[in-house]
Design a protein around this motif. Structure first.
Motif, short mmCIF file in Angstrom:
data_model
loop_
_atom_site.label_atom_id
_atom_site.label_comp_id
_atom_site.label_asym_id
_atom_site.label_seq_id
_atom_site.Cartn_x
_atom_site.Cartn_y
_atom_site.Cartn_z
N LEU A 85 0.85 -1.24 0.02
CA LEU A 85 -0.03 0.06 -0.01
C LEU A 85 1.09 1.15 0.02
O LEU A 85 1.80 1.39 1.01
CB LEU A 85 -0.91 0.12 1.21
CG LEU A 85 -1.76 -1.24 1.21
CD1 LEU A 85 -2.95 -1.02 2.75
CD2 LEU A 85 -2.81 -1.17 0.07
N SER A 86 0.69 2.16 -1.14
CA SER A 86 1.77 3.17 -1.04
C SER A 86 1.65 4.13 0.13
O SER A 86 2.73 4.86 0.27
CB SER A 86 1.54 3.76 -2.46
OG SER A 86 0.43 4.41 -2.78
N CYS A 87 0.51 4.22 0.89
CA CYS A 87 0.52 5.04 1.96
C CYS A 87 1.18 4.53 3.19
O CYS A 87 1.61 5.31 3.94
CB CYS A 87 -1.33 5.23 2.40
SG CYS A 87 -1.74 3.74 2.98
N GLN A 88 1.82 3.11 3.10
CA GLN A 88 2.35 2.70 4.32
C GLN A 88 3.86 2.46 3.88
O GLN A 88 4.55 2.11 4.53
CB GLN A 88 1.58 1.41 4.57
CG GLN A 88 0.43 1.49 4.94
CD GLN A 88 0.09 2.39 6.05
OE1 GLN A 88 0.73 2.07 7.16
NE2 GLN A 88 -0.64 3.23 6.11
N ALA A 89 4.25 2.48 2.54
CA ALA A 89 5.37 1.94 1.86
C ALA A 89 6.52 3.27 2.02
O ALA A 89 6.27 4.01 1.29
CB ALA A 89 5.48 1.40 0.44
N VAL A 90 7.57 3.14 2.91
CA VAL A 90 8.20 4.22 3.50
C VAL A 90 9.61 3.82 2.64
O VAL A 90 10.34 3.00 2.73
CB VAL A 90 8.58 4.23 4.96
CG1 VAL A 90 9.44 5.34 5.39
CG2 VAL A 90 7.04 4.70 5.35
N VAL A 91 9.96 5.10 1.90
CA VAL A 91 11.18 5.17 1.31
C VAL A 91 12.32 5.31 2.17
O VAL A 91 12.21 5.94 3.29
CB VAL A 91 11.17 6.44 0.14
CG1 VAL A 91 12.58 6.50 -0.49
CG2 VAL A 91 10.13 6.23 -0.88
N VAL A 92 13.31 4.39 1.99
CA VAL A 92 14.60 4.33 3.01
C VAL A 92 15.64 5.13 2.33
O VAL A 92 15.78 6.14 2.15
CB VAL A 92 14.80 3.01 3.48
CG1 VAL A 92 16.02 2.92 4.25
CG2 VAL A 92 13.66 2.45 4.31
N ASP A 93 16.54 4.35 1.55
CA ASP A 93 17.66 4.97 0.82
C ASP A 93 18.08 4.59 -0.54
O ASP A 93 19.10 4.90 -1.00
CB ASP A 93 18.98 4.81 1.87
CG ASP A 93 19.46 3.42 2.17
OD1 ASP A 93 18.67 2.52 1.64
OD2 ASP A 93 20.32 3.02 2.95
N GLU A 94 17.11 3.68 -0.96
CA GLU A 94 17.43 2.94 -2.45
C GLU A 94 16.21 3.49 -3.21
O GLU A 94 15.07 4.05 -2.93
CB GLU A 94 17.38 1.46 -2.32
CG GLU A 94 18.83 0.84 -2.04
CD GLU A 94 18.38 -0.68 -2.14
OE1 GLU A 94 17.99 -1.25 -3.25
OE2 GLU A 94 19.18 -1.26 -1.30
N ASP A 95 16.65 3.64 -4.56
CA ASP A 95 15.81 4.11 -5.72
C ASP A 95 14.65 2.84 -5.72
O ASP A 95 15.02 1.61 -5.37
CB ASP A 95 16.26 4.18 -6.92
CG ASP A 95 17.40 5.34 -6.90
OD1 ASP A 95 17.23 6.10 -5.97
OD2 ASP A 95 17.98 5.53 -7.99
N LEU A 96 13.62 3.27 -5.99
CA LEU A 96 12.26 2.24 -6.31
C LEU A 96 11.86 2.27 -7.56
O LEU A 96 11.83 3.52 -8.25
CB LEU A 96 11.08 2.71 -5.42
CG LEU A 96 11.58 2.52 -3.70
CD1 LEU A 96 10.28 2.87 -2.81
CD2 LEU A 96 12.18 1.09 -3.33
N VAL A 97 11.27 1.29 -8.06
CA VAL A 97 10.70 1.22 -9.24
C VAL A 97 9.20 0.84 -8.98
O VAL A 97 9.03 -0.32 -8.51
CB VAL A 97 11.35 0.47 -10.52
CG1 VAL A 97 10.28 0.21 -11.77
CG2 VAL A 97 12.57 0.90 -10.82
N VAL A 98 8.20 1.34 -9.49
CA VAL A 98 6.95 1.20 -8.92
C VAL A 98 5.92 1.33 -9.87
O VAL A 98 6.01 2.12 -10.92
CB VAL A 98 6.36 2.42 -7.84
CG1 VAL A 98 4.99 2.09 -7.47
CG2 VAL A 98 7.52 2.37 -6.69
N GLU A 99 5.06 0.47 -10.00
CA GLU A 99 3.98 0.12 -10.90
C GLU A 99 2.60 0.44 -10.34
O GLU A 99 2.39 -0.16 -9.29
CB GLU A 99 3.97 -1.34 -11.61
CG GLU A 99 2.75 -1.53 -12.68
CD GLU A 99 2.73 -2.93 -13.32
OE1 GLU A 99 2.05 -3.29 -13.95
OE2 GLU A 99 3.99 -3.58 -12.95
N ILE A 100 1.82 1.16 -10.74
CA ILE A 100 0.38 1.25 -10.25
C ILE A 100 -0.60 0.50 -11.14
O ILE A 100 -0.45 0.50 -12.31
CB ILE A 100 -0.07 2.86 -10.70
CG1 ILE A 100 0.80 4.01 -9.87
CG2 ILE A 100 -1.35 3.02 -10.02
CD1 ILE A 100 0.59 5.51 -10.40
N PRO A 101 -1.32 -0.45 -10.44
CA PRO A 101 -1.99 -1.57 -10.91
C PRO A 101 -3.15 -0.88 -11.98
O PRO A 101 -3.46 0.23 -11.62
CB PRO A 101 -2.51 -2.22 -9.98
CG PRO A 101 -1.73 -2.14 -8.74
CD PRO A 101 -1.26 -0.64 -8.85
#
Length: 112
Positions: A85-101
């Motif tokens: 859930l993007s409201c709970q997924a916290v960015v730390v220190d690495e890049d993320l690649v995210v897909e919106i369904p």
């Protein structure tokens, strides 16, 4: 500063995007700040699945989901092992690649 690469999504981000994120910021807050309107019917309270995303890269860099998020994710459309859930997924220190369904389960769209 970590970046979030949002893969193209016909409605929310047709061209895709690369956005800067602050460590400690949620994926949803970073996206909204940059004009990517990921649906969030419960106002970021982990009470629905409308902000469901799939983290294609960088998944293991984030803190694991808790029991409440896991329970909500069980109801998400198109659930994958690297769903969050993007409201709970916290960015730390690495890049993320995210897909919106492509789809979301939402009884009433609130027009965010």
């Amino acid at each position: 500063m970590p970046q979030i690469i949002i893969l193209p999504h016909a409605e929310h981000c047709p061209e895709g995007a690369v956005i800067d994120a602050q460590p400690g910021e949620t994926v949803l807050n970073a996206a909204l700040r940059c004009g990517i309107d990921i649906e969030h019917a419960c106002e970021k309270s982990c009470a629905c699945t409308t902000c469901h995303v799939i983290v294609r890269e960088g998944f293991n860099s984030m803190e694991p989901s808790d029991e409440l998020e896991d329970d909500m994710l069980d109801k998400a459309w198109g659930l994958e092992p690297n769903s969050r859930l993007s409201c709970q997924a916290v960015v730390v220190d690495e890049d993320l690649v995210v897909e919106i369904p492509k789809y979301t389960i939402n009884q009433v769209s609130e027009g965010h």
